[in-house]
Design an enzyme around this catalytic site. Structure first.
Site, mmCIF file in Angstrom:
data_model
loop_
_atom_site.group_PDB
_atom_site.id
_atom_site.type_symbol
_atom_site.label_atom_id
_atom_site.label_comp_id
_atom_site.label_asym_id
_atom_site.label_seq_id
_atom_site.Cartn_x
_atom_site.Cartn_y
_atom_site.Cartn_z
ATOM 1 N N ASP A 183 0.353 7.937 -4.744
ATOM 2 C CA ASP A 183 0.531 7.412 -3.395
ATOM 3 C C ASP A 183 -0.368 6.215 -3.132
ATOM 4 O O ASP A 183 -1.593 6.333 -3.158
ATOM 5 C CB ASP A 183 0.247 8.511 -2.372
ATOM 6 C CG ASP A 183 0.536 8.058 -0.959
ATOM 7 O OD1 ASP A 183 1.400 7.187 -0.770
ATOM 8 O OD2 ASP A 183 -0.106 8.575 -0.029
ATOM 9 N N ASP B 234 3.664 0.978 1.610
ATOM 10 C CA ASP B 234 3.245 2.337 1.274
ATOM 11 C C ASP B 234 4.304 3.042 0.430
ATOM 12 O O ASP B 234 5.400 3.320 0.903
ATOM 13 C CB ASP B 234 2.997 3.117 2.571
ATOM 14 C CG ASP B 234 2.415 4.497 2.330
ATOM 15 O OD1 ASP B 234 2.153 4.845 1.164
ATOM 16 O OD2 ASP B 234 2.227 5.240 3.313
#
Length: 446
Positions: free
Chosen positions: A89, A298
Site C-alpha cells: 500500500d 494511493d
C-alpha cells in the site's frame, strides 16, 4: 492506507540496482521464486486476492479501504525465516505483522521463534523522533518499549510494539527493518482480514518499507485486461518505455490538520470530459489553510474520489455527454450509493456484452495528464441485478459522502499506465503502456 511509527536506520540495498516483482491478479496464486536472469534483478511474485469492503482499514483522514482487489507480496521474516504475506500500500507508512497466535488468523509472525527479533525501546530516537507523522503518537508501555496504536475510520484498530528484524526478498536479506509487531487488533471483517499476515507501507514516511530500503524510486504497471503486471523497486534503465510525463510532488512542511505530509501528493489543476474542460477555478483544487483538498495517489484505494463541487461538475457533464446512449439508463434509486460515495449508476441489459463508446475523462495535473477511457469509467457491481439489468457505477466518487477532505486517485484509474514514484527528484511520472506486455519485456512469462 495507514501511517506508522519510527525506526532505527537500516543498511540500504546498495548492491541491488532494482527489484522486480511479478504481479498476477487472480483469486489465488501459488508462491514461487523465479530465478533472476542476472545478479542485478530479483523477481518475486505478488499474489492478488479479491477482498470485500472493509477488510483492511484506513487511517482517520483517509478513505475507507473499500477496494475489492489487493496486491499481496509474500516474503519471509526472522531467523530462521517465517513465511508472511503483506498487502502492498502506497498510502501507508508503518509495515506491520500480526504477532498474536491466540487470535483467529491464518498466518501470524512469532517473534519468539526469531533470534534476530529486537523490540524498539521507547527511549530510542526511532520512537521519539521518527514517529512524528503518526496520527496517534507513540507511547511507552510497561516494559519501556515503543508502543503503537493504529485506529481507523471504519472502527478497526491494531496495536503493538515497534521492533526490528530481518526481512528477506528473494535471495537478499534486509537486517534491522523496523515494523509493528501487533498483538491486538479489531477488524470489521475478520474472516477476510485474517488471510494476510500484515501490511507493507510504501509512502514517503521515514519508516515506510521503501524509505528504509533507501530506494531512489519505484514503479508499477497493472493491466486492464488480464490484470497481470509488474512492480519495480529501485532505479532501472528502461529503454523501451516511452518518455514519462512528470508532475511534481507537493510538500508542505508546516503540520496542518487535514494534510497528510507523507502521502504522494500532486497538484490536480483541472478535469475534462472528452475535449471539454470543466468550468472550475483552479483554486478548488488547491489545499486550503487547513490542508483540506490535497490530491493523493494511493494504490490502496480502488476508485477515484473528488471533493463535492468538482465531483458534481464531473457527474453532470458525464451524464450530459452520455444522455444519448440508450443502452445506459440512469439507475433511479436515491437510496443506492455504491461503496458509500459513488451515486451515479446505470442499468445495462444483462444481454449486453459490451459497453457503448463512452466519453473520456482526463485528470489534468501540473505538467502531466492521465486519461481514463472505456470500461475503466463504469464498474459492473458484482451480484447487483435490477430486473433484467445489471448495474454499472461511475468509477469516480464523491469524497464528501465519505467525510474525506481530499482528492484520491485510486489504482483502478492507473491501469495500463506506467506509474513511477521518483523519490530522489520528488515527482511522479506516468505514460500509457500495455501493462500486460510489461512482464514479457522484462523476460518474465506471465
Amino acid at each position: 492506507m495507514t501511517r506508522t511509527l519510527s525506526a532505527v536506520p537500516t543498511a540500504p540495498l546498495k548492491s541491488i540496482p532494482f527489484l522486480l516483482f511479478l504481479v498476477q491478479i487472480q483469486i489465488q496464486i501459488q508462491l514461487c521464486f523465479c530465478a533472476a536472469q542476472s545478479i542485478d534483478m530479483l523477481v518475486l511474485p505478488l499474489k492478488t486476492q479479491v477482498v470485500p469492503s472493509g477488510s483492511f482499514p484506513r487511517s482517520p483522514n483517509k478513505l475507507h479501504f473499500h477496494h475489492n482487489v489487493s496486491l499481496t507480496v509474500s516474503l519471509t521474516v526472522g531467523t530462521p525465516p517465517q513465511n508472511v504475506s503483506m498487502v502492498l500500500d502506497t498510502g501507508s507508512e508503518l509495515s506491520w505483522l500480526r504477532c498474536n497466535k491466540s487470535q483467529t488468523f491464518l498466518t501470524t509472525f512469532d517473534p519468539k521463534r526469531s533470534s534476530s527479533y529486537s523490540p524498539v525501546p521507547c527511549s530510542s530516537l526511532t520512537c521519539t523522533d521518527r514517529t512524528r507523522d503518526f496520527p496517534i503518537p507513540a507511547s511507552c508501555d510497561s516494559n519501556k518499549l515503543c508502543h503503537a496504536i493504529l485506529s481507523y475510520a471504519d472502527a478497526s484498530s491494531s496495536e503493538g510494539n515497534l521492533a526490528s528484524d530481518t526481512f528477506y526478498i528473494g535471495n537478499s536479506d534486509m537486517p534491522g527493518t523496523i515494523f509493528g509487531c501487533m498483538d491486538s487488533s479489531y477488524s470489521t471483517n475478520t474472516e477476510e482480514d485474517s488471510k494476510n499476515t500484515g501490511l507493507m507501507g510504501m509512502n514517503r514516511g521515514s519508516l515506510s518499507f521503501v524509505s528504509q530500503m533507501d530506494f531512489p524510486k519505484f514503479s508499477y504497471c497493472i493491466s486492464d485486461s488480464d490484470f497481470s503486471g509488474v512492480l519495480l523497486l529501485g532505479d532501472a534503465n528502461i529503454s523501451w518505455l516511452m518518455p514519462l510525463n512528470y508532475t511534481p510532488l507537493i510538500q508542505i512542511s508546516t503540520p496542518l490538520p487535514y494534510f497528510d505530509r507523507v502521502a504522494y501528493t500532486v497538484q490536480l489543476e483541472g478535469i475534462k470530459v472528452s475535449a471539454k474542460v470543466l468550468p472550475l477555478p483552479k483554486s478548488v483544487f488547491v489545499p486550503d489553510h487547513t490542508g483540506a483538498g490535497q490530491t493523493m495517489v494511493d494504490s490502496g484505494t480502488q476508485f477515484t474520489f473528488l471533493l463535492g463541487p468538482v465531483y458534481s461538475a464531473l457527474r453532470s457533464e458525464f451524464q450530459n455527454q452520455t444522455s444519448h446512449l440508450h443502452l445506459l439508463r440512469v439507475l433511479d434509486d436515491p437510496n443506492y450509493v455504491f461503496q458509500g460515495g459513488m451515486d451515479l449508476c446505470y442499468r445495462v441489459p444483462l444481454s449486453q456484452t459490451s459497453l457503448p463508446r463512452l466519453p473520456t475523462v482526463s485528470l489534468m495535473f501540473r505538467g502531466a495528464e492521465m486519461t481514463v477511457s472505456g470500461d475503466r469509467l463504469l464498474y459492473r457491481v458484482p451480484g447487483e441485478v435490477r430486473g433484467n439489468d445489471s448495474v454499472y457505477c461511475f468509477t469516480f466518487g464523491n469524497s464528501d459522502l465519505l467525510a474525506v477532505e481530499a482528492y484520491v486517485i485510486g489504482h483502478h484509474h492507473q491501469q495500463n499506465v506506467w506509474m513511477e514514484f521518483d523519490l530522489e527528484k520528488s515527482r511522479i511520472g506516468f505514460a500509457q503502456v500495455q501493462c500486460d506486455l510489461a512482464g514479457q519485456r522484462f523476460g518474465v512469462g506471465l
